[in-house]
Design a protein around this motif. Structure first.
Motif, PDB file in Angstrom:
ATOM      1  N   ILE A  45      10.631 -24.646 -13.324  1.00  0.00           N
ATOM      2  CA  ILE A  45      11.743 -23.739 -13.032  1.00  0.00           C
ATOM      3  C   ILE A  45      12.345 -23.210 -14.324  1.00  0.00           C
ATOM      4  O   ILE A  45      12.602 -22.013 -14.474  1.00  0.00           O
ATOM      5  CB  ILE A  45      12.806 -24.456 -12.178  1.00  0.00           C
ATOM      6  CG1 ILE A  45      12.221 -24.808 -10.804  1.00  0.00           C
ATOM      7  CG2 ILE A  45      14.050 -23.582 -12.014  1.00  0.00           C
ATOM      8  CD1 ILE A  45      13.078 -25.761 -10.006  1.00  0.00           C
ATOM      9  N   GLU A  46      12.571 -24.105 -15.290  1.00  0.00           N
ATOM     10  CA  GLU A  46      13.144 -23.691 -16.568  1.00  0.00           C
ATOM     11  C   GLU A  46      12.195 -22.771 -17.325  1.00  0.00           C
ATOM     12  O   GLU A  46      12.625 -21.785 -17.943  1.00  0.00           O
ATOM     13  CB  GLU A  46      13.491 -24.919 -17.416  1.00  0.00           C
ATOM     14  CG  GLU A  46      14.615 -25.767 -16.845  1.00  0.00           C
ATOM     15  CD  GLU A  46      15.882 -24.949 -16.603  1.00  0.00           C
ATOM     16  OE1 GLU A  46      16.247 -24.143 -17.482  1.00  0.00           O
ATOM     17  OE2 GLU A  46      16.486 -25.095 -15.523  1.00  0.00           O
ATOM     18  N   LEU A  47      10.911 -23.093 -17.284  1.00  0.00           N
ATOM     19  CA  LEU A  47       9.924 -22.253 -17.972  1.00  0.00           C
ATOM     20  C   LEU A  47       9.826 -20.885 -17.327  1.00  0.00           C
ATOM     21  O   LEU A  47       9.658 -19.879 -18.022  1.00  0.00           O
ATOM     22  CB  LEU A  47       8.552 -22.944 -17.959  1.00  0.00           C
ATOM     23  CG  LEU A  47       8.415 -24.169 -18.864  1.00  0.00           C
ATOM     24  CD1 LEU A  47       7.114 -24.907 -18.568  1.00  0.00           C
ATOM     25  CD2 LEU A  47       8.486 -23.766 -20.332  1.00  0.00           C
ATOM     26  N   PHE A  48       9.936 -20.825 -16.011  1.00  0.00           N
ATOM     27  CA  PHE A  48       9.895 -19.533 -15.338  1.00  0.00           C
ATOM     28  C   PHE A  48      11.091 -18.682 -15.767  1.00  0.00           C
ATOM     29  O   PHE A  48      10.942 -17.493 -16.079  1.00  0.00           O
ATOM     30  CB  PHE A  48       9.899 -19.708 -13.811  1.00  0.00           C
ATOM     31  CG  PHE A  48       9.559 -18.445 -13.078  1.00  0.00           C
ATOM     32  CD1 PHE A  48       8.286 -18.246 -12.568  1.00  0.00           C
ATOM     33  CD2 PHE A  48      10.494 -17.429 -12.918  1.00  0.00           C
ATOM     34  CE1 PHE A  48       7.955 -17.066 -11.910  1.00  0.00           C
ATOM     35  CE2 PHE A  48      10.171 -16.251 -12.261  1.00  0.00           C
ATOM     36  CZ  PHE A  48       8.903 -16.071 -11.762  1.00  0.00           C
ATOM     37  N   ARG A  49      12.272 -19.275 -15.785  1.00  0.00           N
ATOM     38  CA  ARG A  49      13.471 -18.538 -16.192  1.00  0.00           C
ATOM     39  C   ARG A  49      13.349 -18.015 -17.627  1.00  0.00           C
ATOM     40  O   ARG A  49      13.784 -16.919 -17.941  1.00  0.00           O
ATOM     41  CB  ARG A  49      14.692 -19.448 -16.088  1.00  0.00           C
ATOM     42  CG  ARG A  49      15.107 -19.787 -14.651  1.00  0.00           C
ATOM     43  CD  ARG A  49      16.148 -20.879 -14.643  1.00  0.00           C
ATOM     44  NE  ARG A  49      16.593 -21.208 -13.287  1.00  0.00           N
ATOM     45  CZ  ARG A  49      17.151 -22.355 -12.945  1.00  0.00           C
ATOM     46  NH1 ARG A  49      17.326 -23.307 -13.868  1.00  0.00           N
ATOM     47  NH2 ARG A  49      17.522 -22.577 -11.697  1.00  0.00           N
ATOM     48  N   ARG A  50      12.726 -18.811 -18.476  1.00  0.00           N
ATOM     49  CA  ARG A  50      12.637 -18.451 -19.889  1.00  0.00           C
ATOM     50  C   ARG A  50      11.588 -17.368 -20.150  1.00  0.00           C
ATOM     51  O   ARG A  50      11.806 -16.457 -20.947  1.00  0.00           O
ATOM     52  CB  ARG A  50      12.293 -19.696 -20.714  1.00  0.00           C
ATOM     53  CG  ARG A  50      12.371 -19.490 -22.231  1.00  0.00           C
ATOM     54  CD  ARG A  50      11.917 -20.758 -22.951  1.00  0.00           C
ATOM     55  NE  ARG A  50      12.549 -21.959 -22.394  1.00  0.00           N
ATOM     56  CZ  ARG A  50      12.068 -23.187 -22.575  1.00  0.00           C
ATOM     57  NH1 ARG A  50      10.949 -23.376 -23.267  1.00  0.00           N
ATOM     58  NH2 ARG A  50      12.703 -24.226 -22.059  1.00  0.00           N
ATOM     59  N   HIS A  51      10.441 -17.456 -19.473  1.00  0.00           N
ATOM     60  CA  HIS A  51       9.315 -16.573 -19.794  1.00  0.00           C
ATOM     61  C   HIS A  51       9.081 -15.456 -18.777  1.00  0.00           C
ATOM     62  O   HIS A  51       8.364 -14.502 -19.080  1.00  0.00           O
ATOM     63  CB  HIS A  51       8.034 -17.406 -19.917  1.00  0.00           C
ATOM     64  CG  HIS A  51       8.067 -18.391 -21.047  1.00  0.00           C
ATOM     65  ND1 HIS A  51       7.813 -18.040 -22.352  1.00  0.00           N
ATOM     66  CD2 HIS A  51       8.341 -19.730 -21.056  1.00  0.00           C
ATOM     67  CE1 HIS A  51       7.903 -19.121 -23.123  1.00  0.00           C
ATOM     68  NE2 HIS A  51       8.228 -20.152 -22.362  1.00  0.00           N
ATOM     69  N   LEU A  52       9.640 -15.591 -17.561  1.00  0.00           N
ATOM     70  CA  LEU A  52       9.457 -14.589 -16.499  1.00  0.00           C
ATOM     71  C   LEU A  52       7.989 -14.160 -16.383  1.00  0.00           C
ATOM     72  O   LEU A  52       7.648 -12.989 -16.593  1.00  0.00           O
ATOM     73  CB  LEU A  52      10.351 -13.368 -16.765  1.00  0.00           C
ATOM     74  CG  LEU A  52      11.860 -13.648 -16.777  1.00  0.00           C
ATOM     75  CD1 LEU A  52      12.627 -12.382 -17.119  1.00  0.00           C
ATOM     76  CD2 LEU A  52      12.315 -14.207 -15.437  1.00  0.00           C
ATOM     77  N   PRO A  53       7.116 -15.084 -16.052  1.00  0.00           N
ATOM     78  CA  PRO A  53       5.686 -14.761 -15.971  1.00  0.00           C
ATOM     79  C   PRO A  53       5.380 -13.800 -14.825  1.00  0.00           C
ATOM     80  O   PRO A  53       6.115 -13.730 -13.835  1.00  0.00           O
ATOM     81  CB  PRO A  53       5.043 -16.134 -15.710  1.00  0.00           C
ATOM     82  CG  PRO A  53       6.113 -16.902 -14.991  1.00  0.00           C
ATOM     83  CD  PRO A  53       7.399 -16.474 -15.652  1.00  0.00           C
TER      84      PRO A  53
END
Length: 209
Positions: A45-53
């Motif tokens: 979830i945090e990685l998605f928010r940060r990188h918006l893949p």
């Protein structure tokens, strides 16, 4: 070389070798790149928010938070997120739950190398990917009564070898109620006995051990 036109991919799987193999295949393509890797649902979830893949590849069996709960949170916050499920099973219950959580594609791990990059391109272009094995599983059980949340709780206890009395005490219900739940479970799963019910439930993805 990386460009803004490349498909940005997030990989979420708790097995490092699996992530490494997938990342190697993706990064070998000129039109896509891995922007981040996660080993559990919370970090995803945090990685998605940060990188918006553009595309997220997600295993369903993750520590701390399963893939379906993780997808639900991501899709609530980012409704256009395009998520492809990585799975080694084709149980209709888990796949249906994944659909409802927002999955738009599925990749079976045993055919991953052959299907990976084409599925990413297809889903990124707005398409959906459902392997025939999964479509058949879902169609086979379409229209059947599904187990309730309480029935699944009872079945999990049965899978652990617990008696009706122990189940009743644990769930704060009577033994008579446990017996009624078991009767409904056997009927819904078309199972012969408790052991058979657990076997069917594991195969279909109602429970896991």
């Amino acid at each position: 070389m990386t460009t803004d036109r490349q498909i940005k991919v997030l990989i979420v799987d708790d097995h490092p070798l699996m992530r490494a193999g997938i990342a190697g295949e993706i990064n070998a393509q000129r039109d896509m790149r891995v922007v981040a890797e996660g080993a559990d649902g919370e970090s995803a979830i945090e990685l998605f928010r940060r990188h918006l893949p553009d595309i997220t590849l997600m295993d369903l069996k993750l520590p701390h938070m399963n893939g379906i709960d993780c997808m639900t949170i991501i899709r609530t916050e980012f409704r256009h997120a395009r998520i492809i499920v990585l799975t080694s099973i084709a149980g209709d219950v888990q796949m249906t739950r994944a659909f409802k959580a927002g999955a738009v594609g599925f990749l079976l791990k045993d055919t991953l190398r052959a299907d990976l990059v084409n599925t990413i391109r297809l889903v990124h272009a707005g398409g959906r990917k459902i392997p025939e094995e999964i479509a058949q599983q879902i169609a086979e059980h379409a229209g059947e009564d599904i187990l309730s949340t309480r029935e699944i709780e009872v079945l999990r206890c049965v899978a652990r070898g617990q008696s009706n009395k122990i189940i009743a005490d644990k769930l704060t219900i009577t033994e008579h109620t446990v017996k009624n739940h078991l009767k409904n479970i056997l009927s819904k799963l078309n199972a012969d006995d408790r052991t058979h019910a657990v076997t069917i439930a594991l195969k279909r993805g109602y429970i896991d051990l």
